[in-house]
Write a protein that holds these residues in place. Sequence first.
Motif, PDB file in Angstrom:
ATOM      1  N   SER A  99       7.177 -18.251 -39.942  1.00 14.03           N
ATOM      2  CA  SER A  99       6.835 -16.816 -39.972  1.00 14.03           C
ATOM      3  C   SER A  99       6.804 -16.304 -41.401  1.00 14.03           C
ATOM      4  N   ILE A 100       6.033 -15.240 -41.600  1.00 11.98           N
ATOM      5  CA  ILE A 100       5.935 -14.550 -42.887  1.00 11.98           C
ATOM      6  C   ILE A 100       6.151 -13.069 -42.635  1.00 11.98           C
ATOM      7  N   GLU A 101       6.959 -12.449 -43.462  1.00 11.07           N
ATOM      8  CA  GLU A 101       7.154 -10.999 -43.360  1.00 11.07           C
ATOM      9  C   GLU A 101       6.003 -10.281 -44.040  1.00 11.07           C
ATOM     10  N   GLU A 102       5.372  -9.374 -43.322  1.00 17.32           N
ATOM     11  CA  GLU A 102       4.276  -8.582 -43.861  1.00 17.32           C
ATOM     12  C   GLU A 102       4.438  -7.129 -43.413  1.00 17.32           C
ATOM     13  N   TYR A 103       3.440  -6.302 -43.797  1.00 14.72           N
ATOM     14  CA  TYR A 103       3.427  -4.904 -43.370  1.00 14.72           C
ATOM     15  C   TYR A 103       2.092  -4.600 -42.709  1.00 14.72           C
ATOM     16  N   ALA A 154      10.736 -13.488 -30.990  1.00 14.78           N
ATOM     17  CA  ALA A 154      10.813 -14.251 -29.742  1.00 14.78           C
ATOM     18  C   ALA A 154      10.148 -15.615 -29.905  1.00 14.78           C
ATOM     19  N   ILE A 155       9.058 -15.657 -30.654  1.00 18.89           N
ATOM     20  CA  ILE A 155       8.382 -16.934 -30.915  1.00 18.89           C
ATOM     21  C   ILE A 155       9.242 -17.830 -31.806  1.00 18.89           C
ATOM     22  N   MET A 156       9.826 -17.234 -32.840  1.00 17.24           N
ATOM     23  CA  MET A 156      10.646 -18.030 -33.748  1.00 17.24           C
ATOM     24  C   MET A 156      11.906 -18.538 -33.066  1.00 17.24           C
ATOM     25  N   ASP A 157      12.391 -17.818 -32.054  1.00 12.71           N
ATOM     26  CA  ASP A 157      13.583 -18.261 -31.315  1.00 12.71           C
ATOM     27  C   ASP A 157      13.326 -19.530 -30.512  1.00 12.71           C
ATOM     28  N   LEU A 158      12.054 -19.862 -30.276  1.00 13.36           N
ATOM     29  CA  LEU A 158      11.750 -21.115 -29.581  1.00 13.36           C
ATOM     30  C   LEU A 158      12.093 -22.332 -30.435  1.00 13.36           C
ATOM     31  N   LYS A 159      12.129 -22.114 -31.775  1.00 12.41           N
ATOM     32  CA  LYS A 159      12.455 -23.186 -32.723  1.00 12.41           C
ATOM     33  C   LYS A 159      11.558 -24.406 -32.522  1.00 12.41           C
ATOM     34  N   VAL A 160      10.258 -24.131 -32.447  1.00  7.93           N
ATOM     35  CA  VAL A 160       9.288 -25.216 -32.326  1.00  7.93           C
ATOM     36  C   VAL A 160       9.014 -25.778 -33.710  1.00  7.93           C
ATOM     37  N   LEU A 195       5.627  -9.319 -38.376  1.00  6.80           N
ATOM     38  CA  LEU A 195       5.758 -10.760 -38.605  1.00  6.80           C
ATOM     39  C   LEU A 195       4.409 -11.429 -38.376  1.00  6.80           C
ATOM     40  N   THR A 196       4.049 -12.303 -39.300  1.00  5.77           N
ATOM     41  CA  THR A 196       2.864 -13.141 -39.131  1.00  5.77           C
ATOM     42  C   THR A 196       3.332 -14.561 -38.821  1.00  5.77           C
ATOM     43  N   ILE A 197       2.831 -15.133 -37.751  1.00  8.52           N
ATOM     44  CA  ILE A 197       3.231 -16.473 -37.319  1.00  8.52           C
ATOM     45  C   ILE A 197       2.167 -17.475 -37.775  1.00  8.52           C
ATOM     46  N   TRP A 198       2.620 -18.524 -38.493  1.00  5.35           N
ATOM     47  CA  TRP A 198       1.706 -19.567 -38.924  1.00  5.35           C
ATOM     48  C   TRP A 198       2.267 -20.931 -38.549  1.00  5.35           C
ATOM     49  N   ALA A 199       1.439 -21.947 -38.655  1.00  2.35           N
ATOM     50  CA  ALA A 199       1.867 -23.280 -38.241  1.00  2.35           C
ATOM     51  C   ALA A 199       1.342 -24.334 -39.203  1.00  2.35           C
ATOM     52  N   ASN A 200       2.053 -25.475 -39.220  1.00  6.85           N
ATOM     53  CA  ASN A 200       1.601 -26.688 -39.899  1.00  6.85           C
ATOM     54  C   ASN A 200       1.079 -27.617 -38.808  1.00  6.85           C
ATOM     55  N   PRO A 201      -0.240 -27.677 -38.617  1.00  6.34           N
ATOM     56  CA  PRO A 201      -0.782 -28.469 -37.504  1.00  6.34           C
ATOM     57  C   PRO A 201      -0.365 -29.935 -37.530  1.00  6.34           C
ATOM     58  N   SER A 202      -0.180 -30.501 -38.729  1.00  6.60           N
ATOM     59  CA  SER A 202       0.204 -31.912 -38.798  1.00  6.60           C
ATOM     60  C   SER A 202       1.571 -32.157 -38.168  1.00  6.60           C
ATOM     61  N   HIS A 226       2.418 -32.891 -32.784  1.00  5.07           N
ATOM     62  CA  HIS A 226       3.306 -33.843 -32.107  1.00  5.07           C
ATOM     63  C   HIS A 226       4.262 -33.146 -31.133  1.00  5.07           C
ATOM     64  N   GLN A 227       4.121 -31.839 -30.956  1.00  5.28           N
ATOM     65  CA  GLN A 227       5.018 -31.087 -30.066  1.00  5.28           C
ATOM     66  C   GLN A 227       4.260 -30.568 -28.846  1.00  5.28           C
ATOM     67  N   GLN A 228       3.457 -31.438 -28.253  1.00 14.99           N
ATOM     68  CA  GLN A 228       2.577 -31.009 -27.178  1.00 14.99           C
ATOM     69  C   GLN A 228       3.338 -30.440 -25.986  1.00 14.99           C
ATOM     70  N   SER A 229       4.548 -30.891 -25.763  1.00 11.41           N
ATOM     71  CA  SER A 229       5.339 -30.390 -24.640  1.00 11.41           C
ATOM     72  C   SER A 229       5.734 -28.924 -24.810  1.00 11.41           C
ATOM     73  N   ARG A 230       5.655 -28.411 -26.048  1.00 11.29           N
ATOM     74  CA  ARG A 230       6.055 -27.019 -26.313  1.00 11.29           C
ATOM     75  C   ARG A 230       4.853 -26.076 -26.409  1.00 11.29           C
ATOM     76  N   TRP A 231       3.647 -26.607 -26.305  1.00 12.58           N
ATOM     77  CA  TRP A 231       2.454 -25.789 -26.516  1.00 12.58           C
ATOM     78  C   TRP A 231       2.314 -24.670 -25.486  1.00 12.58           C
ATOM     79  N   SER A 232       2.650 -24.963 -24.246  1.00 15.20           N
ATOM     80  CA  SER A 232       2.436 -23.973 -23.185  1.00 15.20           C
ATOM     81  C   SER A 232       3.284 -22.727 -23.395  1.00 15.20           C
ATOM     82  N   GLU A 233       4.565 -22.889 -23.704  1.00 16.41           N
ATOM     83  CA  GLU A 233       5.416 -21.719 -23.914  1.00 16.41           C
ATOM     84  C   GLU A 233       5.043 -20.980 -25.197  1.00 16.41           C
ATOM     85  N   LEU A 234       4.585 -21.727 -26.202  1.00 17.12           N
ATOM     86  CA  LEU A 234       4.161 -21.102 -27.447  1.00 17.12           C
ATOM     87  C   LEU A 234       2.885 -20.286 -27.236  1.00 17.12           C
TER      88      LEU A 234
END
Length: 586
Positions: free
Chosen positions: A154-158, A143-149, A87-94, A98-106
Amino acid sequence: MKKFDFKALVPRSNGSLHPWRFRLVIGALAVCSVAVCWRIVELHVLDEGFLKNQGDKRSVRHVPIPAHRGQITDRNGEPLAVSTPVLTIWANPSQLIHQQSRWSELAALLGTDLKTFSERLKANADKEFIYLRRRMVPAAGEAIMDLKVPGVYSIEEYRRFYPAGEVAAHLVGFTNVDEQGQEGIELSYNHWLEGVPGKRQVLQDRRGRLIKDVQVVSNARPGNDLALSIDLRLQYLAHRELREALQEFEARAGSIVMLDVHTGEVLAMANHPSYNPNNRANLQPDAMRNRALIDVFEPGSTVKPISMSAALATGRWKPDDEVNVYPGTLKIGRYTIRDVSRAPGGVLDLTGILLKSSNVGMSKIAFDVGGPAMHGTMQAVGFGQYTGLGFPGERVGNLPSFREWRQAETAALSYGYGLSVTTVQLAQAYAVLANDGRKAPMSLLRLSERPSAQQVIPEDVARTMQSMLQEVIEGTGGTFRAKVPGYHVAGKSGTARKTAAGSKGYQQDSYRSLFAGFAPSSNPRLAIAVVIDEPTKGGYYGGLVAAPVFSGLMSNALRLLNIAPDNLAELQQAELPGPDSMEDRG
């Protein structure tokens, strides 16, 4: 009294004053109304697909379906390179900004510190896509995606994985983060191995969130598998023997090549130093080089059997012909040719010249045969020629040809100086001698049938050389460290001084130790070439450093491949202890 007309004081309307203007405006408004109504009817009734298409462009997306890369195996199906789902984890910074309270666990699950994570996110706040971490194991990614931030996707890769690690790294090579071949077989067969991604149509909202998985537009097509010629068991043995030799003699580097003399298949190709393709964080460029195919060197005395074959092929020389090599030196102009070991009585037959590795004797034979004859035989066995393996970066070495062959060039060529070869070319030359003078095309891929071979050395000459090279190992004063218990083996050692980089001449106390041979000599099956670069402890002669590597690898390989012994007379039979000598252990 005259009557006053009050109507004359009331001004006329514009329409009455300019009736044509009023009618023009009313007409224009009517036409516009009709056009708008017609367009509404056209879009919703006659051409409803346009609005649907425009809507789809803003909500329908095509998401790639990853295709796994083809598997690379050894000749027995053992995996050498496989692709595993990640799994490749990516984000939309914009959104994530606005989710600064979730940054530490992420940040904790991403394996980075909060400060680095926040600085990177703020630096890309105006973007809509950044990678957070690529190619995570599925459990960690989920585990990261389960945080639902919000804003994290995520992207499926090999990911490419190499089970044999450093043992086959130089041959197999590796891919980059996008699974594109960068080195070795991964690079040379990239188009064969890579898959074709598929497409999946999905509905997304304006923020890019998945609403509905619509359909699969095209299925992913996996890459093709590839079966190499190497035997992973033999590859492990070659890797071990080479590593132990480098440790014992504190050498700088080394390489080994093992060939099937009948098919030309490469059964093992090992190099040191090596690297772990699964973890290239501290990879040194020097360790990536496949020395067996890329490094060139002067082969020294290992070339003498090829030169001797050229002499026998002319018919002017026979194995029992003798050459006077006294006093062990031969002066040619400014150069003096020297023998390391003196011949008793100063006379040697052709086998003795090989056994004693006499430069003087070989030079005198070369003067009689001539440079062109030796050059032709060396070229025929593969020196100065591409092997046809198709390996990226392969070197062809250098086999010089002169308009006029002077004695110095002729002599130097006869005992392995003035030309350069690779370890693979040296192994191929001895495979030709072992295959009764027939040259089989070399292959890094497993063959289903034996290929046709070209006769490049007369069969009788090749068989004579097989007997002579067996005597070089087994005769009195021969290279006994190359012997293999239970088998007759044939071969020749060599010791070559290293040239000085950037200047003419040779380095002081810097050598390559070499050995090349084949077995069983009564019916050859395997050919091996060993090159040890710059041994610094315990000696540097090929018979001392490289010959034991040949012996250890050949001994294990012959038994592993169930090749029948042809020298059982020398095997000592161990006597089992009688019952009276056994201890009673209850």
